[in-house]
Design a protein around this motif. Structure first.
Motif, PDB file in Angstrom:
ATOM      1  N   LYS A 494       0.877  -1.403   0.003  1.00 25.29           N
ATOM      2  CA  LYS A 494       0.047   0.071  -0.092  1.00 25.29           C
ATOM      3  C   LYS A 494       0.688   1.450   0.082  1.00 25.29           C
ATOM      4  O   LYS A 494       0.462   2.238   0.346  1.00 25.29           O
ATOM      5  CB  LYS A 494      -0.844   0.097   1.074  1.00 25.29           C
ATOM      6  CG  LYS A 494      -1.980  -0.983   1.247  1.00 25.29           C
ATOM      7  CD  LYS A 494      -3.035  -1.040   2.479  1.00 25.29           C
ATOM      8  CE  LYS A 494      -2.024  -1.510   3.600  1.00 25.29           C
ATOM      9  NZ  LYS A 494      -2.609  -1.541   4.954  1.00 25.29           N
ATOM     10  N   ARG A 496       3.418   3.852   1.108  1.00 24.35           N
ATOM     11  CA  ARG A 496       3.767   4.248   2.445  1.00 24.35           C
ATOM     12  C   ARG A 496       2.417   4.448   3.425  1.00 24.35           C
ATOM     13  O   ARG A 496       1.445   4.452   2.917  1.00 24.35           O
ATOM     14  CB  ARG A 496       4.569   5.615   2.562  1.00 24.35           C
ATOM     15  CG  ARG A 496       5.883   5.850   1.785  1.00 24.35           C
ATOM     16  CD  ARG A 496       5.966   6.872   1.013  1.00 24.35           C
ATOM     17  NE  ARG A 496       4.919   7.249  -0.012  1.00 24.35           N
ATOM     18  CZ  ARG A 496       5.013   8.021  -0.884  1.00 24.35           C
ATOM     19  NH1 ARG A 496       5.977   8.865  -1.092  1.00 24.35           N
ATOM     20  NH2 ARG A 496       4.071   8.100  -1.838  1.00 24.35           N
ATOM     21  N   ASN A 538      -0.693   7.417  -6.548  1.00 19.63           N
ATOM     22  CA  ASN A 538      -1.654   7.610  -5.557  1.00 19.63           C
ATOM     23  C   ASN A 538      -2.401   8.950  -5.941  1.00 19.63           C
ATOM     24  O   ASN A 538      -1.965   9.839  -6.497  1.00 19.63           O
ATOM     25  CB  ASN A 538      -0.954   7.837  -4.307  1.00 19.63           C
ATOM     26  CG  ASN A 538      -0.150   6.255  -3.989  1.00 19.63           C
ATOM     27  OD1 ASN A 538      -0.630   5.393  -3.978  1.00 19.63           O
ATOM     28  ND2 ASN A 538       0.945   6.727  -3.485  1.00 19.63           N
ATOM     29  N   VAL A 539      -3.525   9.028  -5.138  1.00 18.87           N
ATOM     30  CA  VAL A 539      -4.401  10.151  -5.572  1.00 18.87           C
ATOM     31  C   VAL A 539      -4.526  10.768  -4.237  1.00 18.87           C
ATOM     32  O   VAL A 539      -5.156  10.154  -3.287  1.00 18.87           O
ATOM     33  CB  VAL A 539      -5.547   9.891  -6.362  1.00 18.87           C
ATOM     34  CG1 VAL A 539      -6.636  11.225  -6.428  1.00 18.87           C
ATOM     35  CG2 VAL A 539      -5.442   9.440  -7.563  1.00 18.87           C
ATOM     36  N   TYR A 540      -4.521  12.170  -3.980  1.00 19.61           N
ATOM     37  CA  TYR A 540      -4.734  12.767  -2.714  1.00 19.61           C
ATOM     38  C   TYR A 540      -5.833  13.531  -2.647  1.00 19.61           C
ATOM     39  O   TYR A 540      -5.607  14.812  -2.003  1.00 19.61           O
ATOM     40  CB  TYR A 540      -3.145  13.169  -2.306  1.00 19.61           C
ATOM     41  CG  TYR A 540      -2.057  12.401  -2.267  1.00 19.61           C
ATOM     42  CD1 TYR A 540      -1.813  11.739  -1.215  1.00 19.61           C
ATOM     43  CD2 TYR A 540      -1.341  12.048  -3.554  1.00 19.61           C
ATOM     44  CE1 TYR A 540      -0.748  10.520  -0.992  1.00 19.61           C
ATOM     45  CE2 TYR A 540      -0.461  11.247  -3.340  1.00 19.61           C
ATOM     46  CZ  TYR A 540      -0.094  10.464  -2.363  1.00 19.61           C
ATOM     47  OH  TYR A 540       1.074   9.428  -2.073  1.00 19.61           O
ATOM     48  N   ARG A 573      -1.832  13.083   4.773  1.00 27.11           N
ATOM     49  CA  ARG A 573      -1.851  12.476   3.101  1.00 27.11           C
ATOM     50  C   ARG A 573      -1.503  10.968   3.247  1.00 27.11           C
ATOM     51  O   ARG A 573      -1.835  10.151   2.125  1.00 27.11           O
ATOM     52  CB  ARG A 573      -1.136  13.319   2.427  1.00 27.11           C
ATOM     53  CG  ARG A 573       0.457  13.056   2.482  1.00 27.11           C
ATOM     54  CD  ARG A 573       1.093  14.074   1.741  1.00 27.11           C
ATOM     55  NE  ARG A 573       1.358  13.862   0.225  1.00 27.11           N
ATOM     56  CZ  ARG A 573       2.083  12.847  -0.156  1.00 27.11           C
ATOM     57  NH1 ARG A 573       2.919  12.308   0.394  1.00 27.11           N
ATOM     58  NH2 ARG A 573       2.124  12.555  -1.594  1.00 27.11           N
ATOM     59  N   ASN A 576      -3.570   5.558   5.158  1.00 22.52           N
ATOM     60  CA  ASN A 576      -4.200   4.458   4.009  1.00 22.52           C
ATOM     61  C   ASN A 576      -5.559   4.288   4.514  1.00 22.52           C
ATOM     62  O   ASN A 576      -5.991   4.492   5.651  1.00 22.52           O
ATOM     63  CB  ASN A 576      -3.464   3.283   3.978  1.00 22.52           C
ATOM     64  CG  ASN A 576      -2.302   3.634   3.026  1.00 22.52           C
ATOM     65  OD1 ASN A 576      -2.042   4.344   2.220  1.00 22.52           O
ATOM     66  ND2 ASN A 576      -0.925   2.783   3.444  1.00 22.52           N
ATOM     67  N   HIS A 577      -6.292   3.701   3.482  1.00 21.09           N
ATOM     68  CA  HIS A 577      -7.614   3.257   3.477  1.00 21.09           C
ATOM     69  C   HIS A 577      -7.781   1.785   4.362  1.00 21.09           C
ATOM     70  O   HIS A 577      -7.099   0.853   4.208  1.00 21.09           O
ATOM     71  CB  HIS A 577      -8.416   3.080   2.342  1.00 21.09           C
ATOM     72  CG  HIS A 577      -9.738   2.359   2.529  1.00 21.09           C
ATOM     73  ND1 HIS A 577     -11.037   2.774   2.646  1.00 21.09           N
ATOM     74  CD2 HIS A 577      -9.878   0.977   2.454  1.00 21.09           C
ATOM     75  CE1 HIS A 577     -11.976   2.038   2.786  1.00 21.09           C
ATOM     76  NE2 HIS A 577     -11.364   0.803   2.740  1.00 21.09           N
ATOM     77  N   TYR A 614     -11.806   5.913   2.768  1.00 18.17           N
ATOM     78  CA  TYR A 614     -11.756   6.766   1.916  1.00 18.17           C
ATOM     79  C   TYR A 614     -13.093   7.192   1.154  1.00 18.17           C
ATOM     80  O   TYR A 614     -13.135   7.984   0.041  1.00 18.17           O
ATOM     81  CB  TYR A 614     -10.793   6.448   0.799  1.00 18.17           C
ATOM     82  CG  TYR A 614      -9.476   6.324   0.869  1.00 18.17           C
ATOM     83  CD1 TYR A 614      -8.906   7.117   2.105  1.00 18.17           C
ATOM     84  CD2 TYR A 614      -8.610   5.723   0.047  1.00 18.17           C
ATOM     85  CE1 TYR A 614      -7.461   6.973   2.153  1.00 18.17           C
ATOM     86  CE2 TYR A 614      -7.297   5.718   0.006  1.00 18.17           C
ATOM     87  CZ  TYR A 614      -6.608   6.281   1.281  1.00 18.17           C
ATOM     88  OH  TYR A 614      -5.291   6.457   1.344  1.00 18.17           O
ATOM     89  N   TYR A 618     -13.923   5.822  -4.030  1.00 19.41           N
ATOM     90  CA  TYR A 618     -12.328   5.895  -4.207  1.00 19.41           C
ATOM     91  C   TYR A 618     -11.703   4.481  -5.049  1.00 19.41           C
ATOM     92  O   TYR A 618     -11.129   4.706  -6.029  1.00 19.41           O
ATOM     93  CB  TYR A 618     -11.355   5.944  -3.005  1.00 19.41           C
ATOM     94  CG  TYR A 618     -10.278   6.345  -3.158  1.00 19.41           C
ATOM     95  CD1 TYR A 618      -9.595   7.594  -3.225  1.00 19.41           C
ATOM     96  CD2 TYR A 618      -9.093   5.256  -3.209  1.00 19.41           C
ATOM     97  CE1 TYR A 618      -8.258   7.981  -3.286  1.00 19.41           C
ATOM     98  CE2 TYR A 618      -7.779   5.527  -3.481  1.00 19.41           C
ATOM     99  CZ  TYR A 618      -7.541   6.743  -3.615  1.00 19.41           C
ATOM    100  OH  TYR A 618      -6.183   7.273  -3.828  1.00 19.41           O
ATOM    101  N   ARG A 622     -11.389   3.930  -9.239  1.00 18.29           N
ATOM    102  CA  ARG A 622      -9.917   3.706  -9.686  1.00 18.29           C
ATOM    103  C   ARG A 622      -9.710   2.211 -10.409  1.00 18.29           C
ATOM    104  O   ARG A 622      -8.412   1.954 -10.527  1.00 18.29           O
ATOM    105  CB  ARG A 622      -8.955   4.004  -8.514  1.00 18.29           C
ATOM    106  CG  ARG A 622      -9.119   5.461  -8.221  1.00 18.29           C
ATOM    107  CD  ARG A 622      -7.949   6.007  -7.334  1.00 18.29           C
ATOM    108  NE  ARG A 622      -6.747   6.276  -8.113  1.00 18.29           N
ATOM    109  CZ  ARG A 622      -5.646   5.652  -8.084  1.00 18.29           C
ATOM    110  NH1 ARG A 622      -5.393   5.442  -6.604  1.00 18.29           N
ATOM    111  NH2 ARG A 622      -4.469   5.923  -8.780  1.00 18.29           N
ATOM    112  N   CYS A 626      -9.143  -3.147  -2.566  1.00 18.14           N
ATOM    113  CA  CYS A 626      -8.524  -2.650  -1.299  1.00 18.14           C
ATOM    114  C   CYS A 626      -7.726  -3.765  -0.437  1.00 18.14           C
ATOM    115  O   CYS A 626      -8.281  -4.992  -0.707  1.00 18.14           O
ATOM    116  CB  CYS A 626      -9.980  -2.359  -0.268  1.00 18.14           C
ATOM    117  SG  CYS A 626      -9.399  -2.286   1.601  1.00 18.14           S
ATOM    118  N   ARG A 627      -6.808  -3.213  -0.080  1.00 18.33           N
ATOM    119  CA  ARG A 627      -5.887  -4.252   0.590  1.00 18.33           C
ATOM    120  C   ARG A 627      -5.751  -4.090   2.135  1.00 18.33           C
ATOM    121  O   ARG A 627      -4.559  -4.152   2.584  1.00 18.33           O
ATOM    122  CB  ARG A 627      -4.427  -4.142  -0.199  1.00 18.33           C
ATOM    123  CG  ARG A 627      -4.407  -4.600  -1.586  1.00 18.33           C
ATOM    124  CD  ARG A 627      -2.939  -4.941  -2.201  1.00 18.33           C
ATOM    125  NE  ARG A 627      -3.368  -4.608  -3.553  1.00 18.33           N
ATOM    126  CZ  ARG A 627      -2.523  -3.458  -3.942  1.00 18.33           C
ATOM    127  NH1 ARG A 627      -1.882  -2.668  -3.415  1.00 18.33           N
ATOM    128  NH2 ARG A 627      -2.788  -3.570  -5.505  1.00 18.33           N
TER     129      ARG A 627
END
Ligand SMILES: C[S@@+](CC[C@H](N)C(=O)[O-])C[C@H]1O[C@@H](n2cnc3c(N)ncnc32)[C@H](O)[C@@H]1O
Length: 737
Positions: A494, A496, A538-540, A573, A576-577, A614, A618, A622, A626-627
């Motif tokens: 995932k 950072r 990644n999208v922020y 930022r 993670n989800h 998220y 999300y 995309r 999800c992990r």
């Protein structure tokens, strides 16, 4: 079959109770259980040879174990059930105590991190006692290590020599005293073991923590007696955190080497004394390596010198200990929107390509970059919060309030500031109030408005700092963003991630989601703007609607602005989800702006990842799975549902929605597991988190009085002038903390 199990009657004990145990009246359930065992004639789980030979049954041992547990608990509370038994043979169970709880061990670890940080920030310059304690400790460690590095036969010789070292020696008396003290270290084996295992380097960092120095010196028996963490409990945790502690300490620019070498002159005197004039012939022993073995100070996580003092917290722990620390970078592609916007200045972003950097310096700012260029940007400060000039973008009509030139202005009369609880007054009432509260000085002139009254109708100037200070539980100590102890680390799947280095109670505001602000859609083309990001990256983005929410039951047609934390964001930022997260986003109004804040929804433990939901879209938009790894993860196969869809692409080319953005989702939605992929931003209901906190009780702080003399929205005159001034401050890339 004859076994003692048969001889014993249910509920009866053989009278051979362990020390400190007492006979207890069996419960009906226990009695029935023992009856069953007796009927079977053998203890459950016991091997046939064990049963008669040990002279006891499982039932007995269970009983004894139960009693034992009770005793242990009681002893912990200071009650001895049966004092006679407890002391009958002198040794007894007197030292048996409940194991030190994980909470205590975690608490001590947090203290160690915290104290290292304090030592680094304060540089220990004014706290002379503390710095002396650190240096003395390190001297002791080096002396101990020096012995360990000697051949065995030499060690005794050396020890004798040092013990005879004359404290009245005219030149080396004080050194002799220090040496004698160092040789008296209460638990010398610990230093030996520590230097041999985690190495002197880690000891050097940890030496800056008073709690660490305390626990390594105190005997386990003393710790146990006082109910404190024992060395035996804390040492394995320190060892498992060694990379983390090292990187944490290195990220602060502090002089740990200086403290390690502080007593170096002592070593010189010492060598002269011990080896007289022969020390020249001693191979490998000199002042600078006294007590430092080969590889003792080898760096695990090297940080290049020129960047070391730049900003801390920007290095992520690698997955393996022997890998270098990783600095977050951003794969960046210049999009149409970015072409129009100025390039961020050197202070806020480091561009890896020297060519571009030179160009940026020469041409001054702004620099326009060719469409489609790709760059690698280095992530900068994760502590500072920055809002770039919003006026560089084309905004939908009405995006700016006429009182404050920023799209995140909340602009709603009557809305309470989440921090201080003071509501922005109604425009009409406010104008009346203004008439009543104009202050005239002794010369008959109106007193100038106070500094903070830059936007009419807003009585407070609160920021996230005030939100933390006023709304968090004081006892928990999270009253300033700087007080948070966090760490960046790298995951295998995932990217950072961020974790907490302390326990954080439920319902604590811990951070603010910040970044660059720009419109969600291009005004001309209607396409979603994604300034940063990469098709596979990644999208922020976090979307926040502009302006005040419409009244309940009506459709929410507000345009939104994006908060993009791609390279101007703070630590938030990196969250993670998780489908069952420990924090949640809320967009609330703090002072004069919509602020997206992060609040814990349950207690977070030491070294636990800080995760957030998220929102439902999300991963779906995309085409990602999800992990989060939770057994009941709701989004692990979500990409399969998008196979027939055109996959979302980035770079501002895909029209449609802002759905790939992170969204603030209500806790209720999270509980329901996000089964629906509802499009967000279509009704006021889907925005529940936006003002979900407004219903909460608020704690006025007395700021209501005498503040906010300007006119309400639409007001002109000096107030307007001031508000413009503030807008300009924001334009310059204002930094909020
Ligand atoms: C806002 S960033 C979070 C920080 C990111 N891990 C990093 O290294 O910068 C969001 C990205 O992290 C990754 N991510 C976060 N949570 C994830 C999850 N539960 N499963 C898979 N990927 C995840 C995805 O690549 C996503 O686009």
């Amino acid at each position: 079959m004859s076994s003692q199990a048969q001889d014993l009657q249910p509920g009866q004990n053989d009278g051979n109770l362990g020390r400190g145990q007492r006979k207890t009246k069996p419960t009906a359930k226990g009695e029935a259980y023992r009856n069953t065992l007796s009927r079977r004639g053998i203890a459950q789980g016991a091997t046939p040879s064990q049963t008669p030979a040990q002279g006891t049954t499982q039932a007995q041992s269970q009983d004894a174990a139960q009693t034992d547990r009770r005793v242990t608990r009681s002893q912990t509370r200071g009650i001895v059930n049966n004092p006679d038994n407890a002391t009958s043979n002198g040794t007894g169970n007197r030292h048996r105590r409940a194991p030190i709880s994980k909470v205590k061990i975690d608490g001590l670890m947090t203290k160690i991190y915290e104290e290292i940080r304090c030592a680094a920030i304060n540089k220990l310059s004014s706290r002379t006692n503390e710095i002396y304690a650190v240096r003395e400790f390190l001297f002791q460690a080096r002396l101990r290590r020096f012995f360990d590095l000697q051949p065995e036969d030499e060690r005794e010789n050396l020890r004798r020599c040092l013990e005879e070292y004359d404290v009245h020696h005219p030149r080396g008396g004080s050194v002799a005293q220090d040496v004698k003290r160092a040789l008296d270290f209460p638990e010398p084996d610990r230093l030996t073991e520590f230097c041999d295992g985690p190495k002197l380097l880690l000891l050097t960092f940890c030496a800056h923590s008073a709690s660490f120095r305390d626990v390594i010196r105190r005997s386990d028996a003393d710790s146990r007696r006082e109910g404190l963490s024992r060395w035996v409990d804390i040492y394995p945790v320190i060892e498992s955190c060694k990379s983390s502690l090292e990187l944490f300490a290195r990220c602060f620019d502090f002089d740990w080497v200086g403290n390690l070498q502080a007593f170096e002159k002592h070593f010189d005197t010492l060598l002269r004394y011990v080896y007289s004039d022969e020390r020249e012939s001693l191979e490998g022993i000199n002042q600078s390596n006294f007590g430092i073995g080969e590889g003792d100070l080898a760096e695990t996580h090297q940080i290049p010198d020129e960047e070391e003092s730049y900003v801390h917290h920007h290095w992520a722990l690698p997955t393996e200990d022997d890998q270098p620390a990783v600095r977050p970078t951003i794969e960046y592609t210049v999009t149409r929107d970015m072409e129009r916007a100025p390039f961020v200045n050197d202070f806020y972003a480091i561009v890896d390509r020297p060519r571009i950097r030179r160009k940026a310096k020469k041409a001054k700012l702004p620099v326009t970059l060719p469409l489609g260029s790709s760059l690698t940007l280095k992530q900068l400060d994760i502590i500072r919060s920055v809002i770039l000039d919003p006026s560089n973008h084309t905004w939908p009509p009405g995006a700016f309030s006429n009182v404050l030139e920023r799209p995140d202005f909340c602009g709603a009369a009557g809305h309470k500031c989440k921090a201080c609880g003071v509501a922005a007054p109604d425009p009409v009432d406010q104008s009346k109030a203004d008439n009543e509260t104009v202050v005239i000085d002794s010369n008959g002139n109106a007193e100038p408005e106070p500094e903070h009254a830059s936007s009419p109708g807003y009585p407070c100037q609160c920021t996230f700092n005030e939100l933390m200070e006023l709304r968090n539980d004081k006892r928990a100590g999270f009253t300033h963003p700087d007080s948070l102890l966090i760490e960046l680390f790298t995951t295998n799947d995932k990217g950072r991630d961020i974790r907490s280095l302390q326990r954080i109670p439920k319902d604590t505001f811990i951070g603010e989601y910040v970044g660059e602000i720009y419109p969600v859609r291009d005004v001309d083309t209607g396409k979603t703007i994604t300034r940063y990001g990469h098709p596979d990256g990644n999208v922020y983005h976090f979307s926040v609607p502009i302006g005040a929410p419409p009244s309940p039951g009506t459709t929410d047609n507000r345009p939104s602005f994006t908060v993009d934390s791609a390279h101007l964001g703070n630590w938030t930022r990196f969250m993670n989800h998780h489908c069952y997260p420990n924090v949640s986003f809320y967009t609330v109004n703090v002072g004069q702006v919509w602020t997206t804040v992060i609040r814990t929804v349950r207690e977070i433990k030491f070294r636990e990842e800080i995760t957030v939901h998220y929102g439902p879209n999300y991963f779906y938009y995309r085409g990602l799975d999800c992990r989060c790894g939770h057994a009941r993860c709701k989004l692990k196969n979500v990409s399969q549902g998008v196979k027939s869809r055109k996959r979302t692409r980035f770079g501002g080319e895909v029209s449609g929605s802002d759905s790939a953005s992170i969204s603030a989702s209500s806790e209720e939605e999270q509980r329901n597991g996000m089964t629906k992929f509802a499009r967000r931003g279509t009704s006021t209901k889907s925005k529940s988190a936006t003002d979900g906190q407004d219903k909460e009780d608020v704690r006025p702080t007395g700021k209501e009085n005498g503040k906010g003399k300007g006119k309400a929205s639409g007001g002109g005159g000096s107030s307007k002038g001031k508000s413009k001034g503030k807008g300009k401050a924001a334009k310059k890339g204002g930094t909020r903390r």
